[in-house]
Design a protein around this motif. Structure first.
Motif, PDB file in Angstrom:
ATOM      1  N   TYR A  85     -29.598 -28.076  16.985  1.00  0.00           N
ATOM      2  CA  TYR A  85     -29.480 -28.331  18.377  1.00  0.00           C
ATOM      3  C   TYR A  85     -30.919 -27.732  19.300  1.00  0.00           C
ATOM      4  N   GLY A  86     -32.039 -27.663  19.774  1.00  0.00           N
ATOM      5  CA  GLY A  86     -33.981 -28.293  19.884  1.00  0.00           C
ATOM      6  C   GLY A  86     -34.903 -27.517  19.188  1.00  0.00           C
ATOM      7  N   LEU A  87     -34.183 -27.212  17.790  1.00  0.00           N
ATOM      8  CA  LEU A  87     -35.362 -27.270  16.670  1.00  0.00           C
ATOM      9  C   LEU A  87     -36.027 -28.459  15.800  1.00  0.00           C
ATOM     10  N   TYR A  88     -34.302 -28.813  15.071  1.00  0.00           N
ATOM     11  CA  TYR A  88     -35.038 -30.328  14.513  1.00  0.00           C
ATOM     12  C   TYR A  88     -34.243 -31.214  14.654  1.00  0.00           C
ATOM     13  N   GLU A  89     -34.280 -32.478  14.722  1.00  0.00           N
ATOM     14  CA  GLU A  89     -33.297 -33.808  14.510  1.00  0.00           C
ATOM     15  C   GLU A  89     -33.565 -33.721  13.296  1.00  0.00           C
TER      16      GLU A  89
ATOM     17  N   ARG B  41     -25.467 -28.201  12.770  1.00  0.00           N
ATOM     18  CA  ARG B  41     -26.189 -26.680  12.400  1.00  0.00           C
ATOM     19  C   ARG B  41     -25.357 -26.412  10.965  1.00  0.00           C
ATOM     20  N   THR B  42     -25.121 -26.951  10.299  1.00  0.00           N
ATOM     21  CA  THR B  42     -24.298 -27.038   8.590  1.00  0.00           C
ATOM     22  C   THR B  42     -25.599 -25.826   8.233  1.00  0.00           C
ATOM     23  N   PRO B  43     -25.053 -24.579   7.370  1.00  0.00           N
ATOM     24  CA  PRO B  43     -25.594 -23.863   6.749  1.00  0.00           C
ATOM     25  C   PRO B  43     -25.803 -23.635   5.440  1.00  0.00           C
ATOM     26  N   LEU B  44     -26.729 -25.151   5.323  1.00  0.00           N
ATOM     27  CA  LEU B  44     -27.513 -25.235   3.669  1.00  0.00           C
ATOM     28  C   LEU B  44     -27.797 -24.528   3.375  1.00  0.00           C
TER      29      LEU B  44
ATOM     30  N   SER C  62     -31.063 -25.592   7.823  1.00  0.00           N
ATOM     31  CA  SER C  62     -29.827 -26.298   7.700  1.00  0.00           C
ATOM     32  C   SER C  62     -30.680 -27.746   7.726  1.00  0.00           C
ATOM     33  N   PHE C  63     -31.522 -27.896   7.362  1.00  0.00           N
ATOM     34  CA  PHE C  63     -32.081 -28.870   7.173  1.00  0.00           C
ATOM     35  C   PHE C  63     -31.599 -29.865   5.644  1.00  0.00           C
ATOM     36  N   PRO C  64     -31.334 -30.606   5.357  1.00  0.00           N
ATOM     37  CA  PRO C  64     -32.354 -32.158   6.771  1.00  0.00           C
ATOM     38  C   PRO C  64     -30.827 -32.599   7.723  1.00  0.00           C
ATOM     39  N   HIS C  65     -29.704 -30.954   7.970  1.00  0.00           N
ATOM     40  CA  HIS C  65     -29.468 -32.208   8.907  1.00  0.00           C
ATOM     41  C   HIS C  65     -30.081 -30.861  10.274  1.00  0.00           C
TER      42      HIS C  65
END
Lengths: 255, 323
Positions: B260-264, B56-59, B254-257
Motif C-alpha cells: 500500500y502506497g509504495l508499489y502497485e 502485502r504478501t511476504p513473498l 512483496s513484489f510482484p504483489h
C-alpha cells in the motif's frame, strides 16, 4: 441492434435496487459499478463497504480494482478498518444490502462457489471458494444476487451450499441460527426474481423488456413460481448508460 | 487426503499460551537475514501468511521457505494467491486453510488450485472470510473460540468441523469459531525499528492478529527506521517488538504483489504467469520456480528479473492512487 449489453443491463438494474442513506457490501466487477452508479445518480449518501477492509472509497474511473484488496479498491476511502472488522460492521447490522454472484444458484437462493460434484474432498471442479460471500449472505440485512441468467447456473439443488439464503425453505434459515437477512431478489439478464413469502421458493417478479416469463422458465433448471402480477422493468436510460460507461472507460467489466 | 476434523493443536489455547510463556520476549535487536529467519520453519509446521491475496504478501519469506525445501506444511491465509500456487507446485504444502484461492477475476479460476486439489495432492479446508479472521483473532486473544453469527447453516460447517454453541443468555444458536494458533507467522510491513516494532500503512488486513496468534513471528520490512521514529508515532505500531522473533530488511519484499502506497501489483506479470500455465499446464509453474525462486540467490537478484524500470513504474502508480 440493442443500445446496451448484458453487463450494462445488470449494472443499471442492480444500481436501481439501492436506496439513499444506506450501506452496501459490494464485490469487484458489476456489483461495484452498480454501487458507484447508484451513488452518482440517485443515492449520494450511499456508503460502499468492500471486503478488503475498506469503507467509503471513491473508485477512480479507468482504474477499477480487480480485487477487493488493493489500492484501487481503497482509493480515497474514509476508513480502512481491516477485513475482520469490515465484516463485523455487517454482523452488527450496519450493512443494509449485500451484492452477490455465484456459479450455482438453487430455487431457495442458496449459492455454490466452492466445488462441483458430490464429494467436497474429491471435487470434479474446484472453484475459488466463499471469500466473503458466506458472510455477506449470513450478515447483511438483505442480499441481492446479480447474475447472468443461464440454465446451468440456476439448478434445482446446488452441489454445495457455500452461501446460505433460505436453505430448504420453511423457516430453515432461522432454525440454523441465521437470525437476520436473507436473499430478497435475484437480478438477472432476463428479469428480476424474488421469493414466495411462505415457501421461500423463487418466483418471477419482473421481466426485462422483450423477455417473456416463458423465456425465463426455459433458462432456469427448476420450476419457478410467479408473482400475482409480473412487472416489466424500464430499460436502461441513455443517462444511466452514459454515467455507467464513464466509470469503466477501459470496459474492463462492461465487456 | 481430506480431513474434515479440526486439528486440536490449532485451537488448544492452553498449549498455545504455554508456548508463548516459554519463549523469550526480547526488547533487543531482531535484525537478521532471510536464510537465518526462515531457518526457524520446520517440516510439518503450520504457516500463517499475512497480507491478503496480492496485497502485502511476504513473498521474500515465502521464497526462502521454498528455497529451504520445506515439506508437509499447512498454509493458512484469508485469500490465497500466487504464493499458494508456488507452495503447491513445489510440493511444500499438503493442506491449505483459506476462504478463497485464485489471483483475481481477470485471470479466472486458478488452474493450479484446480490441479492440486482435484487430484487430491493438497487438501483445501475452506472457512468463510470472517470466520478465518475470527480464528486468528481468537488466537490473538488467547481464547479457544469466538461466538459469531456467520457460516451457520451452510455446508462449510462440515468442512472444517465448525461447532455451534447455545448462547447462555438468550438461548440462540451461535457459531463457535475455533481459534487458530499457527506455528509460524510470515508478515511483511512498511516500517520497523531494529527491535521489531512494526508499523503498517493502509488496510491492516489480519497481520496484527496473526502475529499475536502465532508461536514464532518472522517479519520483513520495506524500511528500517530509527527507534526515535517509533517513539514519535507509537500509535502507529501494530506489532510490538517483544512479539517478533526475526526481522529482515527487504525493500520490494512483496513484489510482484502490492504494498500500500509504495508499489502497485504487477498485473502484467500475473498475465504472463497465467498465460504460461494456460499454454503448458501446471508444469509451467516448475519453470517459474526455477527462474524466480531457486535460481536467483538473493532477493535483489530476483528483483533484477523485473528490472528497475518496472519497479519504478509500479511505485509511481501506487503514489498516484494513495496520494
Amino acid at each position: 441492434m440493442t443500445r446496451f449489453n448484458a453487463a450494462e443491463l445488470l449494472a443499471v438494474i442492480a444500481a436501481r435496487q439501492l436506496r439513499d442513506d444506506t450501506a452496501v457490501f459490494a464485490g469487484v466487477g458489476v456489483p461495484l459499478l452498480a454501487a458507484a452508479l447508484a451513488k452518482r445518480r440517485h443515492a449520494p449518501r450511499l456508503t460502499m463497504v468492500i471486503e478488503g477492509g475498506i469503507i467509503g472509497p471513491q473508485i477512480a474511473p479507468g482504474r477499477l480494482p480487480v480485487s477487493t484488496n488493493e489500492m484501487r479498491a481503497a482509493h480515497r476511502a474514509t476508513m480502512l478498518p481491516g477485513i475482520t472488522d469490515a465484516f463485523l460492521f455487517a454482523q452488527r447490522g450496519f450493512v443494509d444490502v449485500g451484492f452477490m454472484g455465484g456459479a450455482q444458484i438453487d430455487q431457495y437462493g442458496n449459492i455454490n462457489t466452492s466445488v462441483l460434484g458430490p464429494d467436497y474432498w474429491h471435487p470434479k471442479v474446484r472453484l475459488p471458494g466463499t471469500g466473503g460471500a458466506n458472510d455477506i449472505a449470513s450478515l447483511c440485512r438483505e442480499v441481492i444476487i446479480v447474475t447472468p441468467h443461464e440454465k446451468r447456473r440456476f439448478v434445482e439443488r446446488v452441489d454445495f451450499v457455500t452461501s446460505p439464503a433460505w436453505l430448504r425453505g420453511d423457516g430453515a434459515r432461522r432454525a440454523a441460527g441465521l437470525l437476520f437477512g436473507g436473499v430478497s431478489r435475484v437480478v438477472t439478464t432476463l428479469g428480476i426474481l424474488g421469493f414466495e413469502p411462505d415457501s421461500k421458493r423463487m418466483r418471477i417478479e419482473a421481466t426485462h423488456p422483450g423477455v417473456s416469463a416463458d423465456v425465463i422458465r426455459q433458462n432456469t433448471g427448476f420450476a419457478l413460481l410467479e408473482a400475482a402480477q409480473i412487472e416489466t422493468t424500464e430499460p436502461p436510460s441513455d443517462d444511466e448508460l452514459e454515467m455507467l460507461r464513464s466509470l469503466d472507460p477501459e470496459r474492463r467489466f462492461l465487456g | 487426503m481430506g480431513d474434515p476434523d479440526l486439528n486440536p493443536a490449532e485451537y488448544d489455547f492452553i498449549a498455545a499460551r504455554r508456548r508463548v510463556e516459554a519463549k523469550p520476549k526480547s526488547a533487543g535487536e531482531k535484525l537478521t537475514s532471510l536464510e537465518e529467519a526462515v531457518g526457524r520453519v520446520k517440516d510439518g509446521d503450520h504457516l500463517s501468511v499475512g497480507g491478503c491475496l496480492f496485497s502485502r504478501t511476504p513473498l521474500a519469506l515465502v521464497r526462502e521457505v521454498l528455497r529451504q525445501r520445506r515439506r508437509a506444511l499447512t498454509l493458512s491465509r484469508n485469500l490465497t494467491c500466487t504464493e499458494g500456487e508456488l507452495l503447491m507446485a513445489a510440493g511444500a504444502v499438503s493442506r491449505v486453510v483459506t476462504a478463497w484461492m485464485s489471483i483475481g477475476l481477470p485471470w479466472g479460476v486458478s488452474k493450479i488450485l484446480r490441479h492440486y486439489v482435484e487430484t487430491g495432492a493438497v487438501a483445501l479446508e475452506e472457512w468463510s472470510h470472517l470466520a478465518l479472521g475470527l480464528r486468528f483473532r481468537a488466537g490473538a486473544m488467547g481464547v479457544p473460540f469466538l461466538p459469531a453469527l456467520t457460516m451457520l447453516g451452510s455446508d462449510l460447517v462440515g468442512v472444517g468441523g465448525l461447532k455451534t454453541i447455545q448462547d447462555p443468555y438468550t438461548g440462540e444458536t451461535l457459531a463457535a469459531v475455533p481459534a487458530l494458533f499457527p506455528d509460524v507467522a510470515l508478515i511483511h510491513v512498511h516500517r520497523a525499528d531494529v527491535f521489531g516494532n512494526c508499523q503498517i500503512d493502509g488496510y491492516p488486513h489480519m497481520d496484527a492478529d496473526i502475529a499475536r496468534a502465532a508461536t514464532t513471528v518472522l517479519v520483513t520490512t520495506e524500511e528500517i527506521v530509527p527507534e526515535e521514529e517509533t517513539r514519535r508515532y507509537p500509535d502507529r505500531t501494530v506489532i510490538p517488538g517483544f512479539a517478533v522473533d526475526a526481522l529482515v530488511h527487504v525493500p520490494f519484499g512483496s513484489f510482484p504483489h502490492e504494498c500500500y502506497g509504495l508499489y502497485e501489483a504487477d498485473y502484467d506479470h500475473f498475465a504472463e504467469y497465467t498465460a504460461a500455465i494456460d499454454a503448458r499446464g501446471p508444469g509451467a509453474v516448475g519453470d517459474y520456480l526455477e527462474r524466480y525462486v531457486y535460481g536467483p540467490p538473493a532477493w535483489t537478484d530476483y528483483l533484477d528479473l523485473f528490472g528497475s524500470e518496472r519497479l519504478a513504474l509500479q511505485a509511481k502508480r501506487a503514489r498516484e492512487l494513495t496520494r
